[in-house]
Write an enzyme that holds these catalytic residues in place. Sequence first.
Site, mmCIF file in Angstrom:
data_model
loop_
_atom_site.group_PDB
_atom_site.id
_atom_site.type_symbol
_atom_site.label_atom_id
_atom_site.label_comp_id
_atom_site.label_asym_id
_atom_site.label_seq_id
_atom_site.Cartn_x
_atom_site.Cartn_y
_atom_site.Cartn_z
ATOM 1 N N TYR A 14 0.789 -1.072 -0.204
ATOM 2 C CA TYR A 14 0.097 0.063 0.219
ATOM 3 C C TYR A 14 0.857 1.149 -0.511
ATOM 4 O O TYR A 14 0.328 1.972 0.105
ATOM 5 C CB TYR A 14 -0.863 0.133 1.190
ATOM 6 C CG TYR A 14 -1.917 -1.103 1.605
ATOM 7 C CD1 TYR A 14 -2.822 -1.112 0.617
ATOM 8 C CD2 TYR A 14 -1.513 -1.955 2.244
ATOM 9 C CE1 TYR A 14 -3.888 -2.242 0.273
ATOM 10 C CE2 TYR A 14 -2.904 -3.449 2.560
ATOM 11 C CZ TYR A 14 -3.371 -3.101 0.977
ATOM 12 O OH TYR A 14 -4.416 -4.242 1.468
ATOM 13 N N HIS A 19 -4.876 6.835 -2.035
ATOM 14 C CA HIS A 19 -5.285 6.351 -0.263
ATOM 15 C C HIS A 19 -4.356 6.253 0.929
ATOM 16 O O HIS A 19 -4.653 6.641 1.986
ATOM 17 C CB HIS A 19 -5.994 4.386 -0.019
ATOM 18 C CG HIS A 19 -7.277 4.941 0.578
ATOM 19 N ND1 HIS A 19 -8.288 6.122 0.234
ATOM 20 C CD2 HIS A 19 -8.322 4.149 1.116
ATOM 21 C CE1 HIS A 19 -9.610 5.597 1.144
ATOM 22 N NE2 HIS A 19 -9.444 3.540 1.400
ATOM 23 N N TYR A 64 -5.411 -0.678 9.538
ATOM 24 C CA TYR A 64 -6.505 -0.042 7.783
ATOM 25 C C TYR A 64 -7.325 1.383 8.406
ATOM 26 O O TYR A 64 -7.783 0.974 9.263
ATOM 27 C CB TYR A 64 -6.875 -1.757 7.999
ATOM 28 C CG TYR A 64 -5.649 -2.336 6.851
ATOM 29 C CD1 TYR A 64 -4.416 -2.470 5.955
ATOM 30 C CD2 TYR A 64 -5.342 -3.285 8.195
ATOM 31 C CE1 TYR A 64 -3.665 -3.771 5.668
ATOM 32 C CE2 TYR A 64 -4.506 -4.634 7.829
ATOM 33 C CZ TYR A 64 -3.407 -4.495 6.622
ATOM 34 O OH TYR A 64 -2.843 -5.191 5.947
ATOM 35 N N ASN A 66 -10.060 1.976 7.203
ATOM 36 C CA ASN A 66 -11.825 1.437 7.614
ATOM 37 C C ASN A 66 -11.920 1.040 9.370
ATOM 38 O O ASN A 66 -12.997 1.858 9.520
ATOM 39 C CB ASN A 66 -12.300 -0.042 7.159
ATOM 40 C CG ASN A 66 -12.174 0.154 5.550
ATOM 41 O OD1 ASN A 66 -12.546 1.568 5.328
ATOM 42 N ND2 ASN A 66 -12.263 -0.763 4.811
ATOM 43 N N ASP A 91 -6.958 11.440 1.968
ATOM 44 C CA ASP A 91 -7.284 11.361 0.514
ATOM 45 C C ASP A 91 -8.518 11.816 0.606
ATOM 46 O O ASP A 91 -9.525 11.501 1.314
ATOM 47 C CB ASP A 91 -6.993 10.488 -0.321
ATOM 48 C CG ASP A 91 -7.503 9.457 0.864
ATOM 49 O OD1 ASP A 91 -7.469 8.611 1.597
ATOM 50 O OD2 ASP A 91 -8.885 8.062 -0.445
#
Length: 185
Positions: A14, A19, A64, A66, A91
Amino acid sequence: MKLVIGLGNPGKEYEHTLHNVGFDTIDLLAEKWGISLNQQKFNAIYGTAHLPEGKVMVMKPLTYMNLSGEAVRPLMDYFDIELEDIVVIYDDLDLEKGKLRLRQKGSAGGHNGIKSLIQHLGTQNFNRIRIGIDRPPVGMKVVNYVLSHYQKEDLPTMEDAFKNAAEACNYWLTKPFVEVMNKFN
């Protein structure tokens, strides 16, 4: 103490994705302020510095995107950090690439990391720096887009955005956030 939170997803796959603009900005701030992100607690990595302007901490949740609130709330409670002393960098699909938008409150606007923060903080009233990443190209799913890496031609724009966001955070160390908004919006 001031706390700057960069939202993103942990892990090599990532790194430098759309993101993860929050993580990339935290890396720049840590370098600017001489902070090592070498402490880990509450499912986050963080570091602190004693600057002439005061004590400041930067953090990256490791939950993460969420579930960001699950890392932020316990860290704020442990270090007794007030809501007005945080700023969250993340973002925004609804802003042109590299454009900044600073706000003191608002809804999640569909951003799951912000939804989690609102849920765990119990309020929509916290300082934010949104970094524009644009909408995905026609036919591309949002999830695939936000998890894609920066395009080579977009790197200078995004690096400027990180520098501007870092400068806004630096300015915030000595000014009320409303003044930071007026200067950087």
